[in-house]
Design a protein around this motif. Structure first.
Motif, PDB file in Angstrom:
ATOM      1  N   GLU A 342       0.819  -1.211   0.000  1.00 52.29           N
ATOM      2  CA  GLU A 342       0.000   0.000   0.000  1.00 52.29           C
ATOM      3  C   GLU A 342       0.854   1.262   0.000  1.00 52.29           C
ATOM      4  O   GLU A 342       0.320   2.363  -0.198  1.00 52.29           O
ATOM      5  N   ALA A 343       2.161   1.138   0.227  1.00 50.89           N
ATOM      6  CA  ALA A 343       3.031   2.310   0.168  1.00 50.89           C
ATOM      7  C   ALA A 343       3.331   2.719  -1.262  1.00 50.89           C
ATOM      8  O   ALA A 343       3.695   3.870  -1.520  1.00 50.89           O
ATOM      9  N   LEU A 344       3.181   1.799  -2.216  1.00 48.52           N
ATOM     10  CA  LEU A 344       3.488   2.092  -3.618  1.00 48.52           C
ATOM     11  C   LEU A 344       2.378   2.908  -4.256  1.00 48.52           C
ATOM     12  O   LEU A 344       1.197   2.597  -4.105  1.00 48.52           O
ATOM     13  N   GLN A 345       2.760   3.959  -4.976  1.00 49.36           N
ATOM     14  CA  GLN A 345       1.821   4.764  -5.747  1.00 49.36           C
ATOM     15  C   GLN A 345       2.420   5.022  -7.125  1.00 49.36           C
ATOM     16  O   GLN A 345       3.637   4.913  -7.317  1.00 49.36           O
ATOM     17  N   THR A 346       1.564   5.320  -8.081  1.00 47.14           N
ATOM     18  CA  THR A 346       2.013   5.620  -9.444  1.00 47.14           C
ATOM     19  C   THR A 346       1.807   7.101  -9.715  1.00 47.14           C
ATOM     20  O   THR A 346       0.677   7.602  -9.647  1.00 47.14           O
ATOM     21  N   VAL A 347       2.900   7.810 -10.006  1.00 48.23           N
ATOM     22  CA  VAL A 347       2.864   9.239 -10.300  1.00 48.23           C
ATOM     23  C   VAL A 347       3.552   9.465 -11.635  1.00 48.23           C
ATOM     24  O   VAL A 347       4.739   9.152 -11.780  1.00 48.23           O
ATOM     25  N   GLU A 348       2.799   9.957 -12.608  1.00 47.99           N
ATOM     26  CA  GLU A 348       3.343  10.223 -13.947  1.00 47.99           C
ATOM     27  C   GLU A 348       4.061   8.990 -14.500  1.00 47.99           C
ATOM     28  O   GLU A 348       5.205   9.049 -14.933  1.00 47.99           O
ATOM     29  N   ASP A 349       3.369   7.854 -14.437  1.00 47.49           N
ATOM     30  CA  ASP A 349       3.877   6.584 -14.961  1.00 47.49           C
ATOM     31  C   ASP A 349       5.129   6.095 -14.237  1.00 47.49           C
ATOM     32  O   ASP A 349       5.876   5.266 -14.758  1.00 47.49           O
ATOM     33  N   ARG A 350       5.362   6.595 -13.043  1.00 43.31           N
ATOM     34  CA  ARG A 350       6.496   6.138 -12.227  1.00 43.31           C
ATOM     35  C   ARG A 350       5.959   5.523 -10.943  1.00 43.31           C
ATOM     36  O   ARG A 350       5.024   6.056 -10.341  1.00 43.31           O
ATOM     37  N   GLU A 351       6.570   4.407 -10.533  1.00 43.36           N
ATOM     38  CA  GLU A 351       6.264   3.848  -9.221  1.00 43.36           C
ATOM     39  C   GLU A 351       7.073   4.614  -8.187  1.00 43.36           C
ATOM     40  O   GLU A 351       8.302   4.711  -8.316  1.00 43.36           O
ATOM     41  N   VAL A 352       6.392   5.156  -7.187  1.00 45.75           N
ATOM     42  CA  VAL A 352       7.078   5.972  -6.191  1.00 45.75           C
ATOM     43  C   VAL A 352       6.689   5.506  -4.792  1.00 45.75           C
ATOM     44  O   VAL A 352       5.647   4.881  -4.585  1.00 45.75           O
ATOM     45  N   VAL A 353       7.558   5.827  -3.853  1.00 45.95           N
ATOM     46  CA  VAL A 353       7.311   5.637  -2.416  1.00 45.95           C
ATOM     47  C   VAL A 353       7.591   6.977  -1.747  1.00 45.95           C
ATOM     48  O   VAL A 353       8.620   7.613  -2.008  1.00 45.95           O
ATOM     49  N   PHE A 354       6.684   7.445  -0.900  1.00 42.61           N
ATOM     50  CA  PHE A 354       6.868   8.720  -0.210  1.00 42.61           C
ATOM     51  C   PHE A 354       7.772   8.517   1.008  1.00 42.61           C
ATOM     52  O   PHE A 354       7.474   7.719   1.892  1.00 42.61           O
ATOM     53  N   VAL A 355       8.876   9.276   1.020  1.00 51.29           N
ATOM     54  CA  VAL A 355       9.880   9.171   2.076  1.00 51.29           C
ATOM     55  C   VAL A 355       9.889  10.475   2.863  1.00 51.29           C
ATOM     56  O   VAL A 355       9.813  11.573   2.285  1.00 51.29           O
ATOM     57  N   GLN A 356       9.994  10.378   4.164  1.00 52.72           N
ATOM     58  CA  GLN A 356      10.043  11.570   5.011  1.00 52.72           C
ATOM     59  C   GLN A 356      11.430  12.201   4.953  1.00 52.72           C
ATOM     60  O   GLN A 356      12.439  11.539   5.202  1.00 52.72           O
ATOM     61  N   THR A 357      11.477  13.504   4.613  1.00 52.83           N
ATOM     62  CA  THR A 357      12.730  14.254   4.558  1.00 52.83           C
ATOM     63  C   THR A 357      12.562  15.541   5.367  1.00 52.83           C
ATOM     64  O   THR A 357      11.485  15.821   5.896  1.00 52.83           O
ATOM     65  N   ALA A 358      13.630  16.338   5.430  1.00 51.74           N
ATOM     66  CA  ALA A 358      13.568  17.612   6.156  1.00 51.74           C
ATOM     67  C   ALA A 358      12.593  18.575   5.480  1.00 51.74           C
ATOM     68  O   ALA A 358      11.961  19.406   6.144  1.00 51.74           O
TER      69      ALA A 358
END
Length: 409
Positions: A342-358
């Motif tokens: 459920e962490a995987l999402q598709t954004v502009e035909d890319r598989e992405v994972v949202f990572v916490q950054t500063a």
């Protein structure tokens, strides 16, 4: 020298002086600074163009990075249901997915037949109705049942008479009043009457009819053999039915079969006792079960075998005829990095994972590997130990889409 010659000489001197002044006039500093050769102008133009292009490129890159970040306060993240987890090793099971269909459990399905010829006098259930064991489904008027009950009543009368005669002859023989032969004959008649009475009673029980004549000698009741649902009904009031006619079908839907189509190459994976997960194709529902049967023969046309999974169905969610997907564990492996599916999402035909950054939650493009439906192997794009969004990633994707739309406009 005459007057005309003097005038000519004076004019020449004046003109010479004027020319000398023009030639010897000093060059102004401002004129020198603005003078540029064509080669120098081209060089300066090329330098200015190169600088502007690199600046624009840098600005474009910074804008793209900003578009991949969603900034939320702690309160907003909590309201959106954001849950974090760490990228870590996992034990992943490789799944084999096969098509299947829900069918009636034939071990709990009964085709109701009258077992006697008769006329339908009443039908007490409707199609789709839940019934209990022993409940009356229909009532028939049968001459065959009437004859059997008559024979049973007559046999009971003869048995009663035979018991009375036997008791009297036994008493007379014991008192030495009658011959032993009469006593033995009465004993034989009693035994034959008992056999005849049992025979007629067993015939009625075999038909599912009792010896009671309540409601008429010809009354025959069809009763449910177990709890279940009426899934077929083929009789109506006043209809004549035969003894072997299938008048109703009763199915106990508390358990059903999931039949699987197995190709020849997958027969080594699908075995009796294998644990499976059955998922509905039309809605969100799944159940766990065990393979209870695998066909040993392949179809001549399809070259496939049939396997079967028995599923509990307490809520009657699994309806016969429903198409399903059956997942079976085909292998397992340890992977160094994995995230939840459920962490995987598709954004502009890319598989992405949202990572916490500063800066916030950044959408990191990733390359995935093996998956078991719960965990997904990460091949590229993340580092072990990174904090990623495991729940609420779809909300971040929506926010990212809004930001991209505003930037476009």
């Amino acid at each position: 020298m005459n007057k005309q010659q003097k005038i000519i000489i004076i004019s020449i001197v004046a003109l010479t002086a004027l020319l000398a002044w023009v030639v010897l006039k000093p060059v102004q500093p401002s004129d020198t600074a603005t003078t540029t050769t064509p080669h120098e102008a081209a060089s300066e133009h090329a330098h200015d163009h190169s600088y502007d292009h690199s600046y624009d490129h840098a600005q474009a890159g910074d804008t793209h990075d900003d578009e991949d970040v969603v900034t939320l306060s702690d309160a907003q993240a909590a309201s959106a249901g954001i849950v974090l987890d760490m990228v870590k090793p996992a034990h992943i099971f490789t799944m084999l997915t096969l098509p299947g269909e829900i069918r009636f459990n034939q071990d709990r399905t009964a085709h109701i037949v009258p077992r006697v010829d008769g006329i339908v006098e009443a039908v007490t259930v409707d199609l789709g109705q839940q019934v209990k064991k022993g409940q009356v489904l229909a009532v028939l008027a049968s001459t065959g049942v009437s004859e059997l009950r008559s024979d049973a009543l007559a046999a009971q009368k003869r048995l009663s008479m035979a018991k009375t005669i036997y008791a009297r002859e036994k008493e007379l023989w014991e008192d030495k009043i009658s011959a032993e032969q009469d006593y033995l004959q009465a004993q034989q008649d009693l035994q034959e009457a008992e056999i005849a009475a049992q025979n007629t009673t067993q015939k009625l029980h075999a038909l599912g009819a009792g010896t009671s004549a309540k409601g008429g000698l010809n009354r025959y009741e069809l009763r449910a053999p177990f709890d279940g649902m009426i899934v077929e009904r083929h009789l109506s009031l006043g209809e004549s039915v035969q003894a072997n006619a299938n008048v109703m079908t009763l199915a106990d839907l508390s358990s059903v079969w999931a039949e699987i189509v197995v190709s020849a190459k997958d027969l080594g994976t699908v075995k009796v006792g294998s644990s499976v997960t059955v998922k509905a194709s039309a809605f969100e529902s799944q159940s766990s079960g065990v393979v209870s049967y695998v066909g040993s023969l392949l179809g001549e046309q399809t070259r496939t075998a049939t396997a079967r999974v028995t599923l509990p169905n307490p809520d009657l969610a699994w309806r016969p005829g429903l198409f399903v997907n059956v997942e079976i564990v085909a292998g397992e492996a340890n992977v160094p990095m994995a995230v939840t599916t459920e962490a995987l999402q598709t954004v502009e035909d890319r598989e992405v994972v949202f990572v916490q950054t500063a800066e916030g939650f950044r959408a990191m493009p990733v390359k995935t590997g093996r998956s078991d439906g719960k965990m997904v192997e990460i091949v590229e794009g993340l580092q072990a130990g990174a904090a990623y969004v495991t729940k609420g990633s779809f909300t971040l994707k929506s926010e990212l889409g809004k930001s991209a739309a505003e930037h476009t406009h």
